[in-house]
Design a protein around this motif. Structure first.
Motif, PDB file in Angstrom:
ATOM      1  N   ASP A 217       0.815  -1.217   0.000  1.00 20.35           N
ATOM      2  CA  ASP A 217       0.000   0.000   0.000  1.00 20.35           C
ATOM      3  C   ASP A 217       0.847   1.266   0.000  1.00 20.35           C
ATOM      4  N   ALA A 218       2.178   1.128   0.099  1.00 15.16           N
ATOM      5  CA  ALA A 218       3.060   2.295  -0.020  1.00 15.16           C
ATOM      6  C   ALA A 218       3.343   2.651  -1.471  1.00 15.16           C
ATOM      7  N   LEU A 219       2.956   1.783  -2.408  1.00 16.68           N
ATOM      8  CA  LEU A 219       3.202   2.034  -3.832  1.00 16.68           C
ATOM      9  C   LEU A 219       2.086   2.874  -4.433  1.00 16.68           C
ATOM     10  N   GLU A 220       2.468   3.837  -5.279  1.00 18.36           N
ATOM     11  CA  GLU A 220       1.500   4.699  -5.973  1.00 18.36           C
ATOM     12  C   GLU A 220       1.692   4.578  -7.486  1.00 18.36           C
ATOM     13  N   TYR A 221       0.588   4.745  -8.211  1.00 21.40           N
ATOM     14  CA  TYR A 221       0.630   4.738  -9.676  1.00 21.40           C
ATOM     15  C   TYR A 221       0.260   6.127 -10.169  1.00 21.40           C
ATOM     16  N   ARG A 222       1.266   6.841 -10.695  1.00 27.53           N
ATOM     17  CA  ARG A 222       1.032   8.176 -11.234  1.00 27.53           C
ATOM     18  C   ARG A 222       2.064   8.472 -12.319  1.00 27.53           C
ATOM     19  N   ASP A 223       1.686   9.315 -13.234  1.00 26.00           N
ATOM     20  CA  ASP A 223       2.571   9.698 -14.344  1.00 26.00           C
ATOM     21  C   ASP A 223       3.102   8.473 -15.089  1.00 26.00           C
ATOM     22  N   GLU A 224       2.223   7.467 -15.227  1.00 25.89           N
ATOM     23  CA  GLU A 224       2.535   6.232 -15.962  1.00 25.89           C
ATOM     24  C   GLU A 224       3.715   5.476 -15.362  1.00 25.89           C
ATOM     25  N   ARG A 225       3.916   5.599 -14.056  1.00 24.33           N
ATOM     26  CA  ARG A 225       4.952   4.863 -13.351  1.00 24.33           C
ATOM     27  C   ARG A 225       4.440   4.438 -11.983  1.00 24.33           C
ATOM     28  N   VAL A 236       8.228  -4.799  -9.478  1.00 28.91           N
ATOM     29  CA  VAL A 236       7.613  -5.099  -8.182  1.00 28.91           C
ATOM     30  C   VAL A 236       7.844  -6.579  -7.900  1.00 28.91           C
ATOM     31  N   PHE A 237       8.667  -6.860  -6.889  1.00 29.72           N
ATOM     32  CA  PHE A 237       8.909  -8.239  -6.455  1.00 29.72           C
ATOM     33  C   PHE A 237       7.738  -8.621  -5.551  1.00 29.72           C
ATOM     34  N   ARG A 238       6.921  -9.547  -6.025  1.00 29.04           N
ATOM     35  CA  ARG A 238       5.659  -9.888  -5.349  1.00 29.04           C
ATOM     36  C   ARG A 238       5.904 -10.879  -4.212  1.00 29.04           C
ATOM     37  N   LEU A 239       5.683 -10.400  -2.979  1.00 28.68           N
ATOM     38  CA  LEU A 239       5.715 -11.295  -1.826  1.00 28.68           C
ATOM     39  C   LEU A 239       4.313 -11.701  -1.381  1.00 28.68           C
ATOM     40  N   LEU A 254      -4.359  -3.814  -4.520  1.00 28.68           N
ATOM     41  CA  LEU A 254      -3.468  -4.231  -5.604  1.00 28.68           C
ATOM     42  C   LEU A 254      -3.738  -3.500  -6.915  1.00 28.68           C
ATOM     43  N   GLU A 255      -4.832  -2.771  -6.988  1.00 23.44           N
ATOM     44  CA  GLU A 255      -5.242  -2.163  -8.260  1.00 23.44           C
ATOM     45  C   GLU A 255      -4.157  -1.315  -8.914  1.00 23.44           C
ATOM     46  N   PRO A 256      -3.428  -0.453  -8.182  1.00 18.54           N
ATOM     47  CA  PRO A 256      -2.392   0.347  -8.848  1.00 18.54           C
ATOM     48  C   PRO A 256      -1.330  -0.519  -9.534  1.00 18.54           C
ATOM     49  N   VAL A 257      -0.878  -1.573  -8.854  1.00 14.39           N
ATOM     50  CA  VAL A 257       0.156  -2.429  -9.430  1.00 14.39           C
ATOM     51  C   VAL A 257      -0.388  -3.203 -10.624  1.00 14.39           C
ATOM     52  N   LEU A 258      -1.625  -3.735 -10.496  1.00 11.16           N
ATOM     53  CA  LEU A 258      -2.215  -4.491 -11.609  1.00 11.16           C
ATOM     54  C   LEU A 258      -2.422  -3.596 -12.828  1.00 11.16           C
ATOM     55  N   GLN A 259      -2.907  -2.379 -12.599  1.00 11.28           N
ATOM     56  CA  GLN A 259      -3.103  -1.439 -13.720  1.00 11.28           C
ATOM     57  C   GLN A 259      -1.782  -1.127 -14.406  1.00 11.28           C
ATOM     58  N   ALA A 260      -0.770  -0.839 -13.618  1.00 12.08           N
ATOM     59  CA  ALA A 260       0.527  -0.492 -14.197  1.00 12.08           C
ATOM     60  C   ALA A 260       1.104  -1.667 -14.982  1.00 12.08           C
ATOM     61  N   ALA A 261       0.954  -2.871 -14.453  1.00 11.18           N
ATOM     62  CA  ALA A 261       1.473  -4.053 -15.148  1.00 11.18           C
ATOM     63  C   ALA A 261       0.720  -4.294 -16.450  1.00 11.18           C
ATOM     64  N   GLU A 262      -0.609  -4.153 -16.422  1.00 10.76           N
ATOM     65  CA  GLU A 262      -1.417  -4.345 -17.638  1.00 10.76           C
ATOM     66  C   GLU A 262      -0.992  -3.383 -18.741  1.00 10.76           C
ATOM     67  N   ARG A 263      -0.589  -2.174 -18.356  1.00 13.18           N
ATOM     68  CA  ARG A 263      -0.231  -1.146 -19.339  1.00 13.18           C
ATOM     69  C   ARG A 263       1.253  -1.157 -19.677  1.00 13.18           C
ATOM     70  N   GLY A 264       1.993  -2.109 -19.110  1.00 12.31           N
ATOM     71  CA  GLY A 264       3.413  -2.222 -19.419  1.00 12.31           C
ATOM     72  C   GLY A 264       4.280  -1.194 -18.736  1.00 12.31           C
ATOM     73  N   HIS A 265       3.790  -0.590 -17.656  1.00 11.25           N
ATOM     74  CA  HIS A 265       4.537   0.465 -16.970  1.00 11.25           C
ATOM     75  C   HIS A 265       5.349  -0.051 -15.784  1.00 11.25           C
ATOM     76  N   VAL A 266       5.187  -1.322 -15.448  1.00  7.41           N
ATOM     77  CA  VAL A 266       5.996  -1.960 -14.414  1.00  7.41           C
ATOM     78  C   VAL A 266       5.986  -3.462 -14.682  1.00  7.41           C
TER      79      VAL A 266
END
Length: 440
Positions: A217-225, A236-239, A254-266
């Motif tokens: 929950d410390a991760l943020e999705y902004r500016d396509e990163r 993102v190393f998934r534990l 998990l939504e920010p990480v899933l969105q970023a991964a779907e869009r190829g940003h992480v």
């Protein structure tokens, strides 16, 4: 004589006290998988045994990761439902899948007189024990062990180095780029692991990865990163595990990480579909004779060597040693030869050992599990190994954790219990572990 026999004979003749080895190793094991404790010697594998195990695990991985195409026509969601995933988990897996199945995993096995047999296959970045080679290095500080290893031409693979290489390969990090990687766990479990994660992050630094442990929950999705504070995150190393997805608010977390991964940003290491191949339900599919025509001969031979009889707990007939029999009747009549396991939990949670369970309790648990995400697996009877003590020897039952990486077998986490009739061998519940040296 085996390497183990040679070592025990030499230790009895001229070796140090077991307590001296333990005292020398213990300071190196703080804030590691070993929880500051270890067994009194390494374990050893001859070249032919190591070579066969590596080949069998490679073929097992191939068979597991091709189940969706071979049995379900490429339908990953249907595969997930069949092995017992809830619909929330199915959707997360399909959104967070990778371009190809990860090679990262750990095969947990017992070893009997015939060889290694699989207890479970843990797939993905959530496997523990990748810092195991701190004990190899600590053991080699003792002259007696160093001399034995050198005299027999033994070696070991540095698991952390192999894991770093696997991350860079599977996350498609360009050559020469030093990625920033968030090691992310769920907020409720992160504090318990924080010290160990920071030590592991320090071990990754000289291997070309800047690793930053954090709650997800410390991760943020902004500016396509994806960002952790003011640091841009490349990987993102998934534990967090697939069962975490069922916690209240987990999908939103998990939504920010899933969105970023779907869009190829992480890149996520490892993607959530890795959990599917580590499901005990997947092993039940591999074990089922109904699908034997889907595998080439070399994979079948490996499965026959390494995989015990495993079935989903379903009402109706199953095949047992070539005969059709009602599953419930078979399970009730053969309780002392069976283990009941949930398909998608980790760390031994929910495992019921038939030979340690009263018949009425076994019957009740079997009834609860029927047509739900549980498997039955045939009992393996491992041969205990002997370890020196200060005044003699003692026997330990070993669970061998063979760690899989991008180019094969990447080291071992070997855990021990003194419950010699079988037990759930887990470091967090009191097991003691050791390291492995093998002939190249």
């Amino acid at each position: 004589m085996s390497l183990t026999d040679d070592y025990l004979a030499a230790a009895a003749d001229r070796g140090p006290k077991a307590s001296a080895i333990l005292a020398a190793a213990a300071p190196e094991l703080d804030a590691t998988t070993y929880f500051g404790r270890c067994l009194s010697r390494p374990v050893f594998l001859e070249a032919d045994v190591y070579r066969q195990l590596a080949a069998d695990l490679d073929l097992l991985h191939s068979a597991l990761t091709r189940l969706p195409e071979r049995v379900f026509g490429g339908d990953l969601a249907e595969f997930a439902r069949t092995v017992g995933m809830a619909e929330t988990q199915v959707q997360a897996i399909c959104r967070g899948r990778g371009p190809a199945p990860s090679r990262m995993g750990r095969a947990d096995m017992y070893r009997d007189a015939q060889g290694f047999h699989l207890l479970e296959m843990n797939m993905g970045s959530t496997v523990g024990g990748v810092d195991n080679t701190v004990l190899n290095a600590a053991m080699l500080q003792h002259p007696f062990i160093a001399e034995f290893v050198d005299a027999n031409g033994l070696t070991y693979r540095d698991t952390m180095t192999e894991v770093a290489r696997t991350i860079l390969t599977e996350a498609k990090v360009p050559s020469g780029v030093r990625p920033v990687m968030a090691i992310a766990d769920f907020p409720d479990s992160y504090p318990e692991l924080e010290r160990i994660l920071h030590k592991s992050a320090a071990m990754l630094a000289p291997l070309g990865i800047d690793a930053l442990p954090c709650p997800v929950d410390a991760l943020e999705y902004r500016d396509e990163r994806i960002w952790l504070g003011d640091r841009q995150i490349d990987v993102v190393f998934r534990l967090f595990m697939i069962e975490d997805v069922l916690k209240p608010g987990a999908v939103e977390l998990l939504e920010p990480v899933l969105q970023a991964a779907e869009r190829g940003h992480v890149a996520i290491f490892t993607p959530l579909d890795a959990e599917l191949y580590g499901s005990k339900g997947a092993l039940a599919l591999l074990s089922d004779e109904a699908y034997r025509d889907r595998y080439p001969a070399d994979e079948l031979a490996a499965l026959d060597r390494i995989l015990p009889w495993t079935r989903m707990v379903r009402s109706g007939p199953v095949t047992v040693d070539g005969e059709r029999i009602d599953l419930e009747q078979y399970a009730l009549a053969n309780r002392e030869e069976l283990v009941l396991k949930p398909t998608a939990l980790h760390g031994g949670d929910g495992v019921l050992l038939g030979w340690q369970t009263e018949p009425d309790v076994w019957a009740a648990k079997l009834s609860e599990a029927m047509d739900n995400p549980w498997v039955l697996q045939r009992r393996i009877r491992p041969v205990p190994e002997v370890f020196p003590t200060d005044d003699g020897t003692e026997e330990w039952l070993l669970s061998w954790g063979a760690i899989l990486v991008s180019d094969g077998l990447g080291g071992f986490l070997v855990r021990g219990s003194q419950q010699l009739d079988g037990d759930v061998v887990n470091m967090s519940t009191g097991a003691t572990a050791t390291c492995c040296f093998h002939q190249p």
